[in-house]
Design an enzyme around this catalytic site. Sequence first.
Site: not given
Length: 345
Positions: A45-46, A224, A19, A88, A138, A16, A65
């Site tokens: 609102t993220s 999270d 990101k 999530d 893929t 991450c 993700d």
Amino acid sequence: MNNEYKLTKFVQAAGCAAKMGPGDLKQTLCNLNNKDEQVLVGFDTSDDAGVFQIDENLALVQTVDFITPVVDDPYVYGQIAAANSLSDIFAMGAEVKTALNIVGFDKTNIAKDALALILKGGNDKIRECGGVLLGGHTIETPEMYYGLSVTGVINPKEIIRNNSAKAGDVLILTKPLGMGILTTAIKRDLIDLNLTKHCAQIMASLNYIASKIMRKYKVSSCTDITGFGLLGHAFECINENISFCISSNEVPFVKEAYDLAKNGVLPGGSKRNIKFMEDKVLYKDGLDDTIKAILCDAQTSGGLLIAMNKDDAKEFVKELEDFSFGYAKIIAEVIPRGKKEIIIS
């Protein structure tokens, strides 16, 4: 651990930490519109996942993700990437039902048998929480990445949002910080196998049990902690009526991360987080810059940050102890809005 594939050596940033920064991401999304009467939770609102209502008793919870490798072992990388994607759903208080693989495969540097191990690691984590893998897609890419698109279900009345904490609540963090620093150290061959295994166990552990246990209590909010770090994700949780007062001495982190960060081992994602948060946080005088870096460190498959009343929080931490490597702690108080959104004492 099987480190012969050297997965982390063929990517620029691990997990991450790759990101996009929170400021850039917000600007990118500002012109998108997802207004619909059945959308109960959108991206405005993220929050951790989107929620779409089917009927009065059922809503779909959806997220996606994917991450670059954080360890060199393909199977363990698959476990960690899947745990990161599934988290999530757990943060919303929902149950995982189905998942689809998302793969970018670097065929130039990584053997095909490694991909089979990555997908097995991911599938084992999906099954661990009662989900089913339905398929995936893929493509060939210059750098390896893997993750999941996940669908869960929830009763619309039981959705746990990220921005509904109340003054008087406390905040619990269920996993330690430092994973961005430590995975950068893994990529640079700076830490030994035992510490690598410890980090991998933490990242590969699902937030499933923590989510199940928290639903026994009256939870005000949950999110999270991943790529924006503790402070970045905490900032997304704050509404106009509250501030978070975080005790820096109570925040758990893997102790080896401190010396690494002090010596400049810090991923680019964590550096972006520090810059983004600098005008949003009131730090106590004399707070160590290394601790500030750890508070902003970009996590991969981090813990849940949960708001609930203090008495329940103490019981929750006790109940979770055997499932959190002993790291789960009460780290903050929710207070009426102060001088800044986040105050570090």
